[in-house]
Design a protein around this motif. Structure first.
Motif, PDB file in Angstrom:
ATOM      1  N   SER A  12     -46.234 -23.795 -80.573  1.00 53.38           N
ATOM      2  CA  SER A  12     -45.873 -25.098 -80.014  1.00 53.38           C
ATOM      3  C   SER A  12     -45.028 -25.891 -81.007  1.00 53.38           C
ATOM      4  O   SER A  12     -44.902 -25.523 -82.173  1.00 53.38           O
TER       5      SER A  12
ATOM      6  N   LEU B 187     -52.755 -35.089 -80.916  1.00 54.16           N
ATOM      7  CA  LEU B 187     -52.266 -33.967 -80.107  1.00 54.16           C
ATOM      8  C   LEU B 187     -52.213 -32.665 -80.900  1.00 54.16           C
ATOM      9  O   LEU B 187     -52.393 -31.586 -80.347  1.00 54.16           O
ATOM     10  N   LYS B 188     -51.946 -32.747 -82.206  1.00 55.07           N
ATOM     11  CA  LYS B 188     -51.621 -31.524 -82.945  1.00 55.07           C
ATOM     12  C   LYS B 188     -52.651 -31.105 -83.996  1.00 55.07           C
ATOM     13  O   LYS B 188     -52.626 -29.961 -84.434  1.00 55.07           O
ATOM     14  N   SER B 195     -60.449 -28.456 -77.334  1.00 56.75           N
ATOM     15  CA  SER B 195     -59.467 -28.651 -76.278  1.00 56.75           C
ATOM     16  C   SER B 195     -59.518 -30.114 -75.863  1.00 56.75           C
ATOM     17  O   SER B 195     -60.438 -30.844 -76.227  1.00 56.75           O
ATOM     18  N   ILE B 196     -58.532 -30.539 -75.080  1.00 56.02           N
ATOM     19  CA  ILE B 196     -58.379 -31.972 -74.841  1.00 56.02           C
ATOM     20  C   ILE B 196     -59.589 -32.521 -74.070  1.00 56.02           C
ATOM     21  O   ILE B 196     -59.920 -33.702 -74.180  1.00 56.02           O
ATOM     22  N   ASN B 197     -60.291 -31.654 -73.325  1.00 53.24           N
ATOM     23  CA  ASN B 197     -61.476 -32.133 -72.595  1.00 53.24           C
ATOM     24  C   ASN B 197     -62.749 -32.058 -73.440  1.00 53.24           C
ATOM     25  O   ASN B 197     -63.844 -32.164 -72.913  1.00 53.24           O
ATOM     26  N   TRP B 204     -60.028 -40.418 -77.373  1.00 48.17           N
ATOM     27  CA  TRP B 204     -59.334 -40.686 -76.108  1.00 48.17           C
ATOM     28  C   TRP B 204     -58.811 -42.119 -76.085  1.00 48.17           C
ATOM     29  O   TRP B 204     -57.684 -42.383 -75.653  1.00 48.17           O
ATOM     30  N   THR B 288     -66.039 -37.019 -68.264  1.00 50.51           N
ATOM     31  CA  THR B 288     -64.690 -36.920 -67.699  1.00 50.51           C
ATOM     32  C   THR B 288     -64.285 -38.216 -67.018  1.00 50.51           C
ATOM     33  O   THR B 288     -63.155 -38.701 -67.186  1.00 50.51           O
ATOM     34  N   THR B 566     -52.704 -26.077 -80.758  1.00 54.86           N
ATOM     35  CA  THR B 566     -51.867 -26.355 -79.587  1.00 54.86           C
ATOM     36  C   THR B 566     -52.359 -27.622 -78.902  1.00 54.86           C
ATOM     37  O   THR B 566     -53.516 -28.027 -79.041  1.00 54.86           O
ATOM     38  N   VAL B 567     -51.438 -28.256 -78.142  1.00 61.87           N
ATOM     39  CA  VAL B 567     -51.657 -29.624 -77.677  1.00 61.87           C
ATOM     40  C   VAL B 567     -52.836 -29.741 -76.713  1.00 61.87           C
ATOM     41  O   VAL B 567     -53.676 -30.624 -76.858  1.00 61.87           O
ATOM     42  N   LEU B 568     -52.907 -28.857 -75.720  1.00 56.72           N
ATOM     43  CA  LEU B 568     -53.959 -29.016 -74.715  1.00 56.72           C
ATOM     44  C   LEU B 568     -55.210 -28.212 -75.057  1.00 56.72           C
ATOM     45  O   LEU B 568     -56.323 -28.716 -75.006  1.00 56.72           O
ATOM     46  N   ASP B 569     -55.024 -26.935 -75.407  1.00 56.79           N
ATOM     47  CA  ASP B 569     -56.182 -26.065 -75.564  1.00 56.79           C
ATOM     48  C   ASP B 569     -56.780 -26.103 -76.962  1.00 56.79           C
ATOM     49  O   ASP B 569     -57.888 -25.615 -77.173  1.00 56.79           O
TER      50      ASP B 569
END
Lengths: 196, 635
Positions: A12, B187-188, B195-197, B204, B288, B566-569
């Motif tokens: 990324s 993010l990084k 992961s983001i969740n 957040w 969530t 990685t940003v999301l995972d």
């Protein structure tokens, strides 16, 4: 799990790229607010726009300026693609061409101001203030971009960049593309919209 | 990696430990030291703003009081507002974010450590800049939202408003840099597996707030840029005589100003969502839903600015839209409040000081929310706008919604920062004093407001029915101040004699509790692997970390290293080499101070010199580091 500090090629984008993307986002918001202010005052203006006694903005030089600046994004993209393949000469040539076109834009902007100032000054009225503030803010961004390109060129001559190590080129290219694209919005607002 | 002379943890110690001395003090890039600086500086501004408020309250205690005249009174209430909003609330939360976001996500520093140092120095410099006019009676004096035409050169000549305009432009540099830094860090730089969740809810909130700042601040900066061009250089934007419009200022200000309410409120909410589960001994109900409500509040916050302008004569249709949006925003706020209540009910709450402050927040904020819903109704708003009812409302929202959570966070996190616990007895006493004092100070303002007392008057005649309410408010203000003083005493006591806290005094669920208090300069001896939203409650994972530290797996001890994911995972992606101490951020902040001083005082040569020196400092900042050159050859 990996135990060595060197992983394979990252998947990324780098932190620097994200940082520049966000800087571009906030700068884009700045231009959006300036342009919203332009239309806010225009729609609240009594009488014409531009106000009585001030001619419509002239299109020829301005379209040339915008085209020159937009065109400067092409060599910038070629320079970035070049260094990604390890071609340092293409990097330097592309950076030089972008710098030249950017400098030409600023030169034309200076000519444009010299002519414009004969009938319209920033202090004349709100219309004049808006025109000079928006184009001035954009020109300042171009000037900063030129300084960044000069810095890249200097570092490129010193051999600082290679196929896997050119984050600075990617990041400054992103900024430069933003500045060239912004010129179309500035052109549409300041030069085209009064004729609509 | 074959021949290792030292143990990896010892190598971490030697490469991350900063040497002592003045130069390092100015050059540090450690997010924890910078975070503490933010907290201390913002708290100092809080004390100053509090003293200003006490002077205002003494002046208003009785009718026709003569303690301060109108000129000084105007400067004091303006500075009080500007300080609380810009120099206390946002930077204080930035301080907690600076210290705790990297710890909560398992990183070793912020994404841009030198930019972080730069943000702090600019915050300090711009805060002093805004206050620099006070000794000369030239401090900002047209209220914190600084409406034109009052704030135009014609009606407020002198430098007062220029300290405001340039000061806030200057501060925006710091805030923007800080927001970008937070976003990229979050993010990084999260630990692998986060992961983001699975991000902590405080993270957040900081993420949402930072995005809101990126898009909202340009509006304030543009407003101030246009104002200063008009005041200093004769441009026209706000004066109707030359085609301008005074309402443009109000729009630009509130397009920033209302999102800013959430910029202050959301991190405070994140603090509450952090503390409630820890003291209820169970995960938060509806993780969530709470995370999404945070984001939704941040977005909706951009659609409600006109509700500050219901009384200026806008078209009915647009007021209808903004009134609806203002009502809508009650939904995500409600989701969060119910999630906290459900968490408390489903858990076994432990009533220690941090939770007390959180409960105080819920009570006070709900009252502020109720009056807020009243304001969303246009006819009601038009009746009581600019009265003390408004003052009561926004103090309930902001003091309740930000200051109580900040004090909760102070009691919750200080043991991690200093390594020592606070006194529970003093903590509880200070809470009850603050809670009682706050309500005594601000509830009567609802009444005086409904009885017609306008805000921002420096005195009032007797016999209008306002006397008792005002006297009560003043008494309450002093009780509140006493409560805050008790907190300061508690902190001072804890620094000297507080019992040692250990790594995890509260049984916290996030990663900052997995490491010693205070943390070592490198934060984590080994990159933690995360498998849930409550990593510190996953005992087996943390024991696995300790085992890997012993075997030098993922220790990353080659200089200043941290892992990018990685940003999301949140999958491991790259090893970053973080910069070490640098003087350039400090130097750049100094040169920018010269630039802004030149702009303020109409000294173009000084301003130009400052700008040129700033470019030089930027170049110095980006000169290649020795380890970059080495790496070049490796490529």
């Amino acid at each position: 799990m990996v135990s060595s500090p060197v992983l394979s090629v990252p998947r990324s984008a780098s932190t620097a790229w994200w940082g520049m993307l966000l800087l571009v986002a906030t700068e884009a918001a700045l231009f959006a607010v300036l342009i919203a202010s332009y239309f806010y005052l225009r729609f609240h203006a009594d009488g014409g726009w531009p106000p009585e006694g001030i001619g419509d903005p002239k299109l020829v030089r301005a379209s040339l300026m915008t085209s020159v600046l937009l065109a400067s994004s092409v060599p910038m993209a070629l320079a970035e693609a070049g260094i990604a393949r390890g071609d340092r000469r293409r990097l330097r040539a592309g950076l030089a061409a972008s710098f030249g076109l950017g400098a030409l834009f600023l030169g034309l902007q200076a000519l444009e101001y010299r002519e414009q100032l004969r009938e319209l000054r920033p202090q004349t009225d709100a219309y004049g203030s808006l025109v000079y503030t928006i184009t001035g803010a954009h020109a300042a961004h171009v000037a900063l971009g030129l300084a960044l390109l000069a810095w890249l060129q200097l570092r490129a001559w010193l051999g600082a960049y290679g196929p896997r190590r050119h984050v600075a080129v990617q990041v400054i290219a992103l900024y430069w593309h933003f500045v060239t694209l912004a010129s179309t919005v500035v052109f549409a607002t300041v030069y085209l919209s009064p004729r609509v | 990696m074959a021949a290792i002379a030292e143990q990896p943890v010892e190598r971490l110690e030697s490469s991350w430990e900063e040497p002592g001395g003045l130069v390092t003090w100015l050059a540090t890039v450690d997010h924890k030291r910078i975070g503490v600086r933010y907290l201390v500086t913002a708290f100092a501004f809080f004390v100053v703003a509090g003293v200003e408020a006490l002077v205002l309250r003494v002046q208003l205690a009785v009718p026709r009081n003569g303690l301060v005249g109108p000129a000084l009174y105007d400067q004091l209430f303006t500075l009080h507002g500007v300080t609380m909003i810009f120099l206390f609330a946002t930077p204080m939360l930035a301080g907690f974010g600076n210290f705790f976001v990297p710890l909560m996500i398992g990183a070793r520093d912020m994404a841009f450590p030198r930019l972080n140092a730069f943000s702090y120095w600019i915050f300090l410099a711009s805060g002093l800049f805004i206050y620099a006019g006070l000794p000369f009676s030239a401090a900002p004096n047209d209220g914190w939202f600084n409406y034109v035409p009052l704030a135009s050169a014609e009606y407020t000549p002198g430098l007062n408003i220029d300290f405001y305009g340039f000061g806030l432009l200057f501060l925006a540099v710091s805030t923007t840099a800080g927001a970008v830094n937070f976003i990229v860090t979050i993010l990084k730089l999260r630990a692998p597996g986060m992961s983001i969740n699975r991000m902590p809810l405080f993270v957040w909130a900081v993420l949402t707030t930072s995005f809101a700042l990126v898009f909202a601040l340009p509006s304030l900066s543009t407003a101030n840029l246009l104002l200063e061009l008009e005041r200093k250089h004769g441009f026209h934007f706000f004066d109707a005589g030359a085609g301008g419009d005074a309402l443009l200022w109000q729009h630009l200000f509130w397009i920033f100003g209302h999102p800013d309410v959430y910029i202050i409120f959301l991190p405070a909410v994140g603090i509450v969502s952090t503390i409630v589960p820890v003291f209820s001994r169970r995960p938060i109900v509806g993780y969530t839903a709470v995370a999404l409500s945070t984001v939704l509040t941040g977005i909706l916050g951009f659609g409600v600015w006109v509700h500050h302008m219901f009384a200026v004569g806008l078209p009915q249709i647009s007021m209808g839209f903004f009134a609806a949006a203002s009502l809508l925003i009650a939904i995500p706020s409600g989701v969060q409040v119910f999630a906290w209540i459900a968490t408390l009910l489903r858990g076994r709450p432990v009533l220690q000081t941090p939770l007390l402050f959180v409960l105080g927040f819920v009570v006070v904020f709900v009252v502020g929310g109720l009056t807020g819903v009243m304001f969303a109704s246009v006819p009601f708003d038009q009746q009581i706008t600019d009265s003390y009812f408004v003052v009561a409302h926004f103090h309930y929202v902001l003091f309740g919604g930000a200051v109580f959570p900040i004090f909760a966070a102070l009691h919750f996190w200080l043991p991690k920062i200093t390594g020592r616990l606070l006194s529970e007895r003093l903590g509880k006493a200070s809470f009850w004093l603050m809670f009682a004092g706050f309500n005594l100070a601000f509830f009567p303002m609802h009444v005086s407001g409904l009885l017609g007392m306008p805000r921002r008057v420096y005195t009032y005649p007797a016999g209008l029915g306002w006397d008792a309410a005002n006297l009560l408010s003043t008494v309450g203000a002093f009780a509140l101040a006493l409560g805050i003083l008790l907190v300061v005493v508690n902190v001072a006591w804890s620094r000297k004699r507080g019992p040692w806290a250990g790594a995890d005094p509260w049984g916290g669920d996030s990663l900052e509790w997995a490491i010693p208090s205070p943390p070592r300069p490198y934060n984590f001896p080994v990159v933690p692997l995360v498998r849930s939203a409550h990593p510190n409650w996953d005992r087996a994972d943390r024991e696995e970390d300790a085992r890997r530290a012993g075997q030098a797996e993922l220790v990353l001890a080659e200089g200043h290293q941290t892992l990018a994911t990685t940003v999301l995972d949140g999958e491991a992606d790259d090893v970053l080499h973080m910069p070490e101490e640098s003087l350039w951020p400090f130097v750049l902040a100094l040169t920018l101070s010269v630039l802004f001083a030149g702009l303020l005082l109409d000294l173009p040569l000084v301003a130009t010199a400052g700008g040129v020196m700033a470019l030089g400092a930027l170049a110095g900042w980006h000169l290649p580091r020795a380890e970059d050159e080495d790496e070049d050859e490796a490529w």
